[in-house]
Design a protein around this motif. Structure first.
Motif, PDB file in Angstrom:
ATOM      1  N   GLY A 235       0.778  -1.223   0.000  1.00 51.35           N
ATOM      2  CA  GLY A 235       0.000   0.000   0.000  1.00 51.35           C
ATOM      3  C   GLY A 235       0.810   1.273   0.000  1.00 51.35           C
ATOM      4  O   GLY A 235       0.251   2.366  -0.036  1.00 51.35           O
ATOM      5  N   GLY A 236       2.129   1.157   0.040  1.00 54.46           N
ATOM      6  CA  GLY A 236       2.985   2.328   0.105  1.00 54.46           C
ATOM      7  C   GLY A 236       3.886   2.436  -1.109  1.00 54.46           C
ATOM      8  O   GLY A 236       3.871   1.596  -2.010  1.00 54.46           O
ATOM      9  N   TYR A 237       4.686   3.466  -1.102  1.00 52.80           N
ATOM     10  CA  TYR A 237       5.570   3.761  -2.229  1.00 52.80           C
ATOM     11  C   TYR A 237       6.997   4.043  -1.773  1.00 52.80           C
ATOM     12  O   TYR A 237       7.926   4.034  -2.580  1.00 52.80           O
ATOM     13  CB  TYR A 237       5.041   4.985  -2.996  1.00 52.80           C
ATOM     14  CG  TYR A 237       4.777   6.165  -2.085  1.00 52.80           C
ATOM     15  CD1 TYR A 237       5.762   7.098  -1.808  1.00 52.80           C
ATOM     16  CD2 TYR A 237       3.548   6.323  -1.457  1.00 52.80           C
ATOM     17  CE1 TYR A 237       5.529   8.155  -0.939  1.00 52.80           C
ATOM     18  CE2 TYR A 237       3.299   7.374  -0.601  1.00 52.80           C
ATOM     19  CZ  TYR A 237       4.295   8.286  -0.340  1.00 52.80           C
ATOM     20  OH  TYR A 237       4.075   9.317   0.530  1.00 52.80           O
ATOM     21  N   THR A 567     -15.746  -2.286 -10.072  1.00 57.31           N
ATOM     22  CA  THR A 567     -15.394  -3.668  -9.762  1.00 57.31           C
ATOM     23  C   THR A 567     -13.881  -3.819  -9.835  1.00 57.31           C
ATOM     24  O   THR A 567     -13.257  -3.444 -10.839  1.00 57.31           O
ATOM     25  CB  THR A 567     -16.061  -4.648 -10.752  1.00 57.31           C
ATOM     26  OG1 THR A 567     -17.480  -4.560 -10.601  1.00 57.31           O
ATOM     27  CG2 THR A 567     -15.618  -6.081 -10.484  1.00 57.31           C
ATOM     28  N   LEU A 568     -13.283  -4.350  -8.774  1.00 58.70           N
ATOM     29  CA  LEU A 568     -11.827  -4.510  -8.688  1.00 58.70           C
ATOM     30  C   LEU A 568     -11.486  -6.000  -8.650  1.00 58.70           C
ATOM     31  O   LEU A 568     -12.252  -6.807  -8.096  1.00 58.70           O
ATOM     32  CB  LEU A 568     -11.277  -3.813  -7.441  1.00 58.70           C
ATOM     33  CG  LEU A 568     -11.467  -2.288  -7.377  1.00 58.70           C
ATOM     34  CD1 LEU A 568     -10.909  -1.741  -6.065  1.00 58.70           C
ATOM     35  CD2 LEU A 568     -10.779  -1.615  -8.557  1.00 58.70           C
ATOM     36  N   ILE A 584      -0.421  -8.565  -7.117  1.00 55.62           N
ATOM     37  CA  ILE A 584      -0.829  -7.540  -8.092  1.00 55.62           C
ATOM     38  C   ILE A 584      -2.043  -6.830  -7.499  1.00 55.62           C
ATOM     39  O   ILE A 584      -3.170  -7.330  -7.587  1.00 55.62           O
ATOM     40  CB  ILE A 584      -1.175  -8.145  -9.468  1.00 55.62           C
ATOM     41  CG1 ILE A 584      -0.065  -9.089  -9.938  1.00 55.62           C
ATOM     42  CG2 ILE A 584      -1.430  -7.027 -10.467  1.00 55.62           C
ATOM     43  CD1 ILE A 584       1.253  -8.406 -10.198  1.00 55.62           C
ATOM     44  N   PRO A 585      -1.860  -5.679  -6.863  1.00 63.72           N
ATOM     45  CA  PRO A 585      -3.005  -5.007  -6.235  1.00 63.72           C
ATOM     46  C   PRO A 585      -3.991  -4.499  -7.284  1.00 63.72           C
ATOM     47  O   PRO A 585      -3.650  -4.280  -8.446  1.00 63.72           O
ATOM     48  CB  PRO A 585      -2.356  -3.829  -5.482  1.00 63.72           C
ATOM     49  CG  PRO A 585      -0.890  -4.113  -5.475  1.00 63.72           C
ATOM     50  CD  PRO A 585      -0.616  -4.948  -6.678  1.00 63.72           C
ATOM     51  N   ALA A 586      -5.204  -4.299  -6.850  1.00 60.95           N
ATOM     52  CA  ALA A 586      -6.216  -3.615  -7.667  1.00 60.95           C
ATOM     53  C   ALA A 586      -6.302  -2.182  -7.161  1.00 60.95           C
ATOM     54  O   ALA A 586      -6.433  -1.947  -5.951  1.00 60.95           O
ATOM     55  CB  ALA A 586      -7.561  -4.314  -7.554  1.00 60.95           C
ATOM     56  N   LEU A 587      -6.230  -1.234  -8.068  1.00 59.03           N
ATOM     57  CA  LEU A 587      -6.126   0.174  -7.678  1.00 59.03           C
ATOM     58  C   LEU A 587      -7.114   1.004  -8.476  1.00 59.03           C
ATOM     59  O   LEU A 587      -7.207   0.878  -9.698  1.00 59.03           O
ATOM     60  CB  LEU A 587      -4.691   0.665  -7.948  1.00 59.03           C
ATOM     61  CG  LEU A 587      -4.412   2.151  -7.793  1.00 59.03           C
ATOM     62  CD1 LEU A 587      -4.584   2.590  -6.348  1.00 59.03           C
ATOM     63  CD2 LEU A 587      -3.001   2.476  -8.277  1.00 59.03           C
ATOM     64  N   ARG A 592      -8.602  12.924  -5.064  1.00 58.42           N
ATOM     65  CA  ARG A 592      -8.632  13.063  -3.615  1.00 58.42           C
ATOM     66  C   ARG A 592      -7.948  11.892  -2.918  1.00 58.42           C
ATOM     67  O   ARG A 592      -7.233  12.073  -1.949  1.00 58.42           O
ATOM     68  CB  ARG A 592     -10.068  13.189  -3.122  1.00 58.42           C
ATOM     69  CG  ARG A 592     -10.166  13.302  -1.593  1.00 58.42           C
ATOM     70  CD  ARG A 592     -11.591  13.338  -1.092  1.00 58.42           C
ATOM     71  NE  ARG A 592     -11.620  13.237   0.361  1.00 58.42           N
ATOM     72  CZ  ARG A 592     -11.503  14.272   1.185  1.00 58.42           C
ATOM     73  NH1 ARG A 592     -11.352  15.493   0.698  1.00 58.42           N
ATOM     74  NH2 ARG A 592     -11.528  14.083   2.493  1.00 58.42           N
ATOM     75  N   GLU A 593      -8.176  10.658  -3.407  1.00 56.11           N
ATOM     76  CA  GLU A 593      -7.599   9.495  -2.734  1.00 56.11           C
ATOM     77  C   GLU A 593      -7.553   8.316  -3.691  1.00 56.11           C
ATOM     78  O   GLU A 593      -8.300   8.253  -4.677  1.00 56.11           O
ATOM     79  CB  GLU A 593      -8.401   9.138  -1.477  1.00 56.11           C
ATOM     80  CG  GLU A 593      -9.851   8.800  -1.751  1.00 56.11           C
ATOM     81  CD  GLU A 593     -10.697   8.801  -0.496  1.00 56.11           C
ATOM     82  OE1 GLU A 593     -10.241   9.359   0.522  1.00 56.11           O
ATOM     83  OE2 GLU A 593     -11.831   8.263  -0.542  1.00 56.11           O
ATOM     84  N   ASP A 594      -6.673   7.376  -3.377  1.00 51.88           N
ATOM     85  CA  ASP A 594      -6.580   6.101  -4.089  1.00 51.88           C
ATOM     86  C   ASP A 594      -7.237   5.021  -3.248  1.00 51.88           C
ATOM     87  O   ASP A 594      -7.050   4.967  -2.017  1.00 51.88           O
ATOM     88  CB  ASP A 594      -5.119   5.720  -4.342  1.00 51.88           C
ATOM     89  CG  ASP A 594      -4.493   6.506  -5.471  1.00 51.88           C
ATOM     90  OD1 ASP A 594      -5.162   7.396  -6.021  1.00 51.88           O
ATOM     91  OD2 ASP A 594      -3.314   6.231  -5.782  1.00 51.88           O
ATOM     92  N   PHE A 595      -7.974   4.137  -3.896  1.00 50.99           N
ATOM     93  CA  PHE A 595      -8.547   2.966  -3.230  1.00 50.99           C
ATOM     94  C   PHE A 595      -7.761   1.755  -3.711  1.00 50.99           C
ATOM     95  O   PHE A 595      -7.726   1.460  -4.896  1.00 50.99           O
ATOM     96  CB  PHE A 595     -10.033   2.832  -3.554  1.00 50.99           C
ATOM     97  CG  PHE A 595     -10.753   1.830  -2.705  1.00 50.99           C
ATOM     98  CD1 PHE A 595     -11.117   2.129  -1.413  1.00 50.99           C
ATOM     99  CD2 PHE A 595     -11.051   0.572  -3.208  1.00 50.99           C
ATOM    100  CE1 PHE A 595     -11.778   1.197  -0.619  1.00 50.99           C
ATOM    101  CE2 PHE A 595     -11.706  -0.369  -2.428  1.00 50.99           C
ATOM    102  CZ  PHE A 595     -12.073  -0.050  -1.122  1.00 50.99           C
ATOM    103  N   TYR A 596      -7.169   1.020  -2.790  1.00 48.05           N
ATOM    104  CA  TYR A 596      -6.101   0.070  -3.102  1.00 48.05           C
ATOM    105  C   TYR A 596      -6.407  -1.230  -2.359  1.00 48.05           C
ATOM    106  O   TYR A 596      -6.529  -1.242  -1.127  1.00 48.05           O
ATOM    107  CB  TYR A 596      -4.794   0.690  -2.609  1.00 48.05           C
ATOM    108  CG  TYR A 596      -3.497  -0.002  -2.884  1.00 48.05           C
ATOM    109  CD1 TYR A 596      -2.618   0.489  -3.852  1.00 48.05           C
ATOM    110  CD2 TYR A 596      -3.072  -1.095  -2.139  1.00 48.05           C
ATOM    111  CE1 TYR A 596      -1.377  -0.096  -4.063  1.00 48.05           C
ATOM    112  CE2 TYR A 596      -1.849  -1.680  -2.354  1.00 48.05           C
ATOM    113  CZ  TYR A 596      -0.992  -1.183  -3.315  1.00 48.05           C
ATOM    114  OH  TYR A 596       0.239  -1.756  -3.520  1.00 48.05           O
TER     115      TYR A 596
END
Length: 659
Positions: A235-237, A567-568, A584-587, A592-596
């Motif tokens: 979830g981070g970078y 749908t993710l 492999i995350p779904a993003l 405003r924000e990312d949903f991860y």
């Protein structure tokens, strides 16, 4: 046969690099043009031989020469063509060969760009660059040869590490190498200036090389951050990994060097500052190579443990001891003849900026070495966690952001309050907008205010200059902007870089101070609430094996504020050859924000699955700011078309005015 030819080619390159280094010194001592021409031929031959070695290794990958151990360990018959090409630098041996080639290529480009007979400084510089090339080529040949043969030839290779198949990792290492190698150019110029006593003009001579190296390092760091965000599944970078830090530290000192060089070109001193910064930058390049290849640190980015460590430690020691000894020897030439100015003058604020860059670099270095040092001294390993780094570096970044707002408007003698008003207005505007958007924590508002000050300063400086020219010349706003940027790319490119950095800081504040993370285990058809989002686990699917990977993914319907949104399909890919699973995350990204969402596991019957869900506020500003930063750096690097038409005296006057 290919392996033997490759090894012979690298050996010949080492010999020609050493010859070029000696021939350059002999041309200096004997003042014989034949030695100078021989030096030139030696440098060009080194680049050509190492380029041939790169082509031979690439041919081995493309034609599946699995008798070469490096090819067998990093490729396979089923590997796609573009991954076979990128596998060339996927391991330690190939990356060192690429580094050696780039070092030789840059030395050849420097030599080819010279006009007229070489002076003493150029000859010393060529010798130093050839020695650096010889060092990396020697390490490649004797300690990390990519052309070593296998005892028995396998029918197929192992394939490429799954973590390295992401586009970010395909381009991330070469861009970092270009930045690392590029910093050897200003270092060689600076040391040559000290050796010959010509200490005044070297910063101007290497300005574009320093800027290019700094830009490639920045691009490499951004690509690495995106790779971590897309592949590692946490979830981070940026996790303050020691290898990440190894790329960040020379970028910080190179940033300081670019600012210090500007002051030196204005005849405002900073000679010793710049010599120290260029020495530290090159030493940190060697340190980064040492950390990734010695096995001293544990990192997802690092290569396997090897015996290269002592050689790079010796090179670091020689770099620091030699450069400091030369600075002490030439201290009289480096003395500043002018009185010091006040803290709030342009000189004072730039001095404070350089000090902060060094302190920040030192903080990152201490945190990176802390586990190793504490284990060696006490027997207990103390890990510097990401939270430790955040606590230590956040105040320093805050002060640097304030200086980012003040330095561009500082006068020659003092900071004028009226020129700081746009910064204050920008700070108030951004902090107010953040508060209205729900970001109300006091420390975050302070961060937003400082970032807004930097944005306000850069934007108002650009707009004010454009309006002044528009009124004076009767041009439209866009025409005046185009003319100003074309005539002064360095200045306005710097403003754009500042805007990019400010946008990145907005993303850092949002993701660091307002993250939302949840661990969920859901049955098929079961919903769960995460903030204003509702997740509904639909089903788990598993495909047939595709090559060497087995993909498994979950289907999630996501509702935002009660309304269907998207749908993710987060997935896991199992690689049997490596006994490794890649997330492999779904993003779903938003301003405003990312949903991860990360698929962490599932039950044996597939009836339930476990997910990690992250909501990362303002994450898009990281990548938007990165693009703006790169655009500003490219703008500053690109030559001005107006400057190409100036006479030499006019160009010198304009360069001083532009800094």
């Amino acid at each position: 046969m290919l392996a033997e030819i490759g090894t012979l080619t690298v050996g010949l390159a080492l010999a020609t690099a050493l010859y070029a280094a000696v021939a350059a010194l002999l041309s200096l001592r004997r003042d014989d043009p034949r030695w100078a021409e021989s030096t030139r031929n030696g440098v060009l031959a080194t680049a050509g031989l190492l380029g041939l070695a790169i082509l031979l290794l690439l041919a081995a990958f493309l034609t599946d020469h699995f008798e070469v151990r490096y090819v067998a360990n990093h490729s396979s018959r089923a590997l796609p063509l573009y991954l076979k090409i990128s596998a060339l630098w996927a391991g330690q041996e190939g990356s060192l060969l690429l580094w050696s080639f780039l070092q030789a290529l840059f030395a050849a480009l420097i030599l080819a760009s010279s006009r007229g007979p070489a002076g003493p400084g150029e000859k010393v510089r060529t010798s130093l660059l050839s020695l650096i090339t010889a060092f990396f080529t020697g390490v490649t040949l004797f300690l990390s040869n990519p052309f070593v043969r296998m005892a028995s030839v396998p029918a197929d290779g192992q394939g490429l590490n799954p973590l390295l198949r992401h586009p970010g990792m395909i381009f991330h290492p070469p861009t970092l190498y270009l930045g690392y190698v590029g910093l050897a150019i200003p270092f060689a110029h600076a040391m040559a200036a000290l050796i010959t006593g010509e200490v005044e003009g070297w910063t101007r001579a290497v300005r574009r090389w320093t800027l290019a190296a700094w830009l490639f390092l920045g691009l490499g760091l951004l690509l690495g951050a995106r790779w971590a965000y897309d592949v590692l599944g946490w979830g981070g970078y940026w996790g303050w990994d020691p290898v990440e830090n190894a790329g960040l530290m020379p970028w910080l000192t190179a940033t300081a060097l670019l600012h210090g060089a500007t002051m030196q070109e204005e005849r405002r001193g900073f000679r010793i500052w710049n010599l120290l910064l260029v020495s530290f930058s090159f030493a940190l390049v060697l340190f980064g190579t040492f950390t990734t290849r010695s096995g001293m640190i544990q990192s997802v980015h690092a290569f396997a443990r090897s015996n290269l460590g002592p050689y790079f430690l010796a090179a670091i020691g020689l770099t620091l001891f030699g450069s400091l000894a030369l600075i002490l020897r030439r201290r009289r030439l480096l003395e500043e003849k002018r009185p010091a100015e006040s803290l709030f003058s342009r000189e004072g604020l730039f001095t404070l900026t350089l000090m902060l860059f060094l302190v920040l670099t030192g903080s990152v270095l201490v945190g990176s070495l802390l586990p190793t040092l504490t284990e060696a001294l006490t027997g207990h390993r103390f890990e510097a966690t990401p939270e430790w780094f955040d606590r230590v570096t956040a105040p320093q970044f805050a002060v640097l952001t304030l200086l980012l707002a003040l330095c561009p408007v500082a006068g020659r003698q003092r900071l004028e309050a009226r020129r700081a008003l746009p910064a204050l207005a920008g700070g108030a505007a951004v902090a107010g907008l953040a508060a209205l958007s729900g970001f109300t924590r006091p420390l975050s508002l302070l961060g937003f205010a400082l970032t807004g000050m930097a944005l306000g300063t850069a934007l108002v400086e650009i707009v004010r200059d454009v309006l002044a020219r528009s009124r004076r010349e009767g041009e439209s706003f866009l025409t005046a902007l185009a003319v100003l940027v074309d005539r002064n790319r360095r200045r306005y490119g710097g403003y754009v870089v500042h805007i990019g950095i400010a946008l990145i800081l907005v993303g850092v504040i949002g993701t660091r101070m307002y993250p939302l993370e949840r661990d969920l285990t859901l049955m098929a058809g079961e919903p769960a609430q995460v903030g204003r989002y509702t997740l509904l686990f639909e089903e788990l699917r598993q495909d047939f094996p595709i090559g060497d990977r087995l993909p498994t993914w979950a289907v999630l319907s996501v509702y935002r504020d009660g309304v269907y949104w998207v749908t993710l399909q987060p997935r896991l890919e199992r690689y049997a050859n490596f006994d490794q699973t890649v997330t492999i995350p779904a993003l779903r990204a938003g301003l405003r924000e990312d949903f991860y969402v990360v698929l962490a596991g599932w039950s044996a019957d597939g009836a339930s699955a476990t997910f990690k869900v992250f909501v990362n506020p303002l994450a898009s500003f990281l990548w938007l700011g990165g693009l703006v930063f790169l655009a500003g750096g490219a703008l500053a690097f690109w030559p001005s078309s107006a400057g190409l038409r100036l006479t030499v005296p006019q160009a010198r006057r304009r360069a001083l005015w532009n800094t």
